[in-house]
Design an enzyme around this catalytic site. Structure first.
Site, short mmCIF file in Angstrom:
data_model
loop_
_atom_site.label_atom_id
_atom_site.label_comp_id
_atom_site.label_asym_id
_atom_site.label_seq_id
_atom_site.Cartn_x
_atom_site.Cartn_y
_atom_site.Cartn_z
CB CYS A 129 15.97 14.90 -12.03
SG CYS A 129 14.93 16.29 -11.52
CB CYS A 130 13.86 13.14 -16.55
SG CYS A 130 14.47 14.72 -17.20
CB CYS A 210 12.25 21.38 -15.56
SG CYS A 210 11.01 20.08 -15.45
CB CYS A 213 17.06 20.98 -17.36
SG CYS A 213 17.65 20.03 -15.94
CB CYS A 236 12.28 14.39 -20.27
SG CYS A 236 10.71 13.88 -21.03
#
Length: 244
Positions: A129-130, A210, A213, A236
């Site tokens: 995702c990062c 974010c 998280c 990240c």
């Protein structure tokens, strides 16, 4: 110190940048403003960017940068999961500090469609995702630049505990003006400049990334304890330094 008194132009020797280790030694005792000014002298404004999350400590670095040259490009990664409070804080600091070139960079829509169509990749694979929401967009945004500035500090611990003032990050120089700063110095900048705090600090968020998280920090915890809580992950990925 105000770099506006001396116009900065792209260095014709920018393709032959000095070694990061050499710069780190020469700036070992320099103040944050002097480190930013040195970055400008080294590559020129057109080849230098500052990357900011507009998080809980970001205003201090942005203030120092603005005092040197408010026209240095600032890159903000708008991942699609940013708190509304952070977006509002970004806009507040742009106005308060007179920042002239803030660029909000979003993930590639095709990457989101292919790799995170349901928006739940943060849960199943936060590293992936990062990568599509931060690492890849930053790599794209940094392509025109020869050097970048960030706000990491050694007192944040973990992989940041021994960061140098200047380091090599793939083909770019990476300047860490606050590497050796103490937390009290950051707080002093906020106080002396009367900088507004991030809106979420009062709610117990001492480090903000974010939404999925980021959690509140409990009393006695490290400021970054609320990031990726319950996971071994602490970064990240944009600060995993690569050497040329």
């Amino acid at each position: 110190m105000n770099a506006l008194a001396t116009p900065f132009t792209a260095d014709p020797a920018a393709d032959h940048l000095p070694a990061a280790e050499e710069l780190a030694r020469s700036l070992a005792d320099a103040k944050p403003s002097e480190i930013i000014a040195a970055a400008l002298r080294t590559v020129g404004r057109d080849k230098l960017a500052l990357v900011s999350s507009f998080g809980t400590e970001s205003a201090a670095l942005l203030k120092v940068m603005a005092d040197v040259d408010p026209a240095i490009p600032v890159i903000f990664l708008d991942t699609g999961w940013i708190f509304e409070e952070t977006l509002a804080y970004r806009d507040t600091l742009i106005k308060t500090l007179g920042l002239r070139d803030v660029r909000s960079i979003k993930p590639a829509q095709e990457a989101l469609k292919q790799k995170d169509p349901d928006g739940d990749l943060w849960f199943s694979d936060p590293d992936a995702c990062c990568r599509i929401r931060k690492v890849e967009p930053l790599a794209r945004a940094l392509k025109p630049f020869s050097a970048w500035i960030n706000g990491r500090k050694r007192f944040q611990g973990g992989l940041r505990a021994a960061i140098p003032v200047v380091e090599q990050d793939d083909v770019r120089l990476k300047f860490n003006p606050f590497a050796q700063a103490a937390r009290a110095e950051i707080e002093a900048i906020y106080k002396s400049a009367d900088l507004p705090p991030h809106p979420l600090v009062a709610a117990g968020f001492l480090s903000v990334g974010c939404m999925p998280c980021t959690s509140r920090t409990e009393a006695g915890e490290d400021a970054r304890a609320g990031r990726w809580r319950g996971r071994a992950k602490t970064e990240c990925g944009i600060h995993i330094t690569k050497t040329a």
